[in-house]
Write a protein that holds these residues in place. Sequence first.
Motif, PDB file in Angstrom:
ATOM      1  N   ARG A 116      45.378  10.036   1.700  1.00  0.00           N
ATOM      2  CA  ARG A 116      45.329  10.228   3.154  1.00  0.00           C
ATOM      3  C   ARG A 116      43.991   9.721   3.682  1.00  0.00           C
ATOM      4  N   THR A 117      44.001   9.322   4.961  1.00  0.00           N
ATOM      5  CA  THR A 117      42.768   8.779   5.536  1.00  0.00           C
ATOM      6  C   THR A 117      41.967   9.908   6.188  1.00  0.00           C
ATOM      7  N   LEU A 118      40.684   9.615   6.450  1.00  0.00           N
ATOM      8  CA  LEU A 118      39.831  10.608   7.112  1.00  0.00           C
ATOM      9  C   LEU A 118      40.411  10.979   8.479  1.00  0.00           C
ATOM     10  N   SER A 119      40.975  10.006   9.170  1.00  0.00           N
ATOM     11  CA  SER A 119      41.583  10.286  10.486  1.00  0.00           C
ATOM     12  C   SER A 119      42.756  11.236  10.354  1.00  0.00           C
ATOM     13  N   GLN A 120      43.611  10.983   9.360  1.00  0.00           N
ATOM     14  CA  GLN A 120      44.782  11.848   9.179  1.00  0.00           C
ATOM     15  C   GLN A 120      44.360  13.268   8.808  1.00  0.00           C
ATOM     16  N   LEU A 136      38.539  11.812  16.713  1.00  0.00           N
ATOM     17  CA  LEU A 136      38.695  10.578  15.946  1.00  0.00           C
ATOM     18  C   LEU A 136      37.403  10.232  15.219  1.00  0.00           C
ATOM     19  N   PRO A 137      37.451  10.149  13.888  1.00  0.00           N
ATOM     20  CA  PRO A 137      36.279   9.632  13.174  1.00  0.00           C
ATOM     21  C   PRO A 137      35.995   8.211  13.666  1.00  0.00           C
ATOM     22  N   MET A 138      34.722   7.849  13.817  1.00  0.00           N
ATOM     23  CA  MET A 138      34.395   6.516  14.345  1.00  0.00           C
ATOM     24  C   MET A 138      34.980   5.417  13.463  1.00  0.00           C
ATOM     25  N   THR A 139      35.067   5.694  12.165  1.00  0.00           N
ATOM     26  CA  THR A 139      35.627   4.727  11.223  1.00  0.00           C
ATOM     27  C   THR A 139      36.122   5.470   9.984  1.00  0.00           C
ATOM     28  N   GLY A 140      37.014   4.830   9.264  1.00  0.00           N
ATOM     29  CA  GLY A 140      37.421   5.377   7.968  1.00  0.00           C
ATOM     30  C   GLY A 140      36.611   4.763   6.839  1.00  0.00           C
ATOM     31  N   ALA A 141      35.801   3.762   7.191  1.00  0.00           N
ATOM     32  CA  ALA A 141      34.987   3.084   6.170  1.00  0.00           C
ATOM     33  C   ALA A 141      33.721   3.899   5.904  1.00  0.00           C
TER      34      ALA A 141
END
Length: 318
Positions: A116-120, A136-141
């Motif tokens: 799963r992604t940080l956003s999810q 919303l996280p600014m990025t998943g990276a």
Amino acid sequence: MTMPPAAPRTVVLTGGVGGAKLVLGLAQLLPPEKLTAIVNTGDDFIHLGLAISPDIDTLLYTLAGKANAAQGWGREGESWSFMSALRGLGGPDWFQLGDGDLALHVLRTAALAAGRTLSQITADFARAWNIGPAILPMTGARVATMLATDAGELDFQHYFVARRCAPVVRAIRFAGAAEASPGPGVRAAIAQAEAIIIAPSNPYLSIGPILAIPGIAAALAAARAPIVAVSPIVGGQAVKGPTAKLMAELGVPVSNAAIAAQYRPFISALLCDTRDPPADPGIAHAAADTLMHTLEDRVRVARAALALAASLGKSPRP
Ligand code: GDP
């Protein structure tokens, strides 16, 4: 207290505690579907194998009514069994992990490992706690705020928590930011916004990483909404944290003019505190009491920021 249906679709860029105060104020005024927070992840790090996202968690705790107001960070009613067991085993205790806080880090780490992604994961936590606004996280990276100091280069947590901001900062870089893409929903939220507010978070350590992501900078430059920053300076000082110390070390005066310069060319206007001289004449501004102790204070500052944005309408940025 909620605004009428014409409430503007609002995006707020934020770091942790200082920013979350304003986001909570905005959340009292706007219907949840009209509010999106884009959150700094430059402070994120791996500790004891756990993926920790301090600013996202501060926002989650604040909007869920679970933040520890007296302490200024972490969860209300926290217990510390894990820390005491960790200490008993000779484990590192420079970073405090309360038992409830730990639950988020364990779940997040497991979910990331499962794909799963940080956003999810952030959305999952928000749903579990009935938080309406989008976080919303600014990025998943992976982006890491790194400070060049007189004690060598330190990542954010080793500077902020382990060394209590004592080292003198010479420069700041955001490792990974240049290659990072905005997180899911970030570009669209900025494009669709009718008001964009930069919370009074640390401009260098909390907002800096967000603006360092090229896709976010481009989205802000192309946004049709006015962009209003709320100054973190009150009475010639930062309200808390290392902002003023950092500005002095970077050779910048602790002033609204310096905050405006830092946010140029993004912002349309700066909301200053009534105690301080405004920014330079080149930037629109309004003055309000921006000190946020109570919930009413948070609502007052949120209202002033929205009013400043509304007063600018669609006027182009300088
Ligand atoms: P952190 O991630 O927990 O360090 O918090 P942020 O970066 O979001 O916020 C830190 C900044 O918030 C500091 O520069 C403070 O000056 C500012 N700040 C904190 N409380 C207030 C307040 O009540 N009013 C204003 N104007 N700024 C505040």
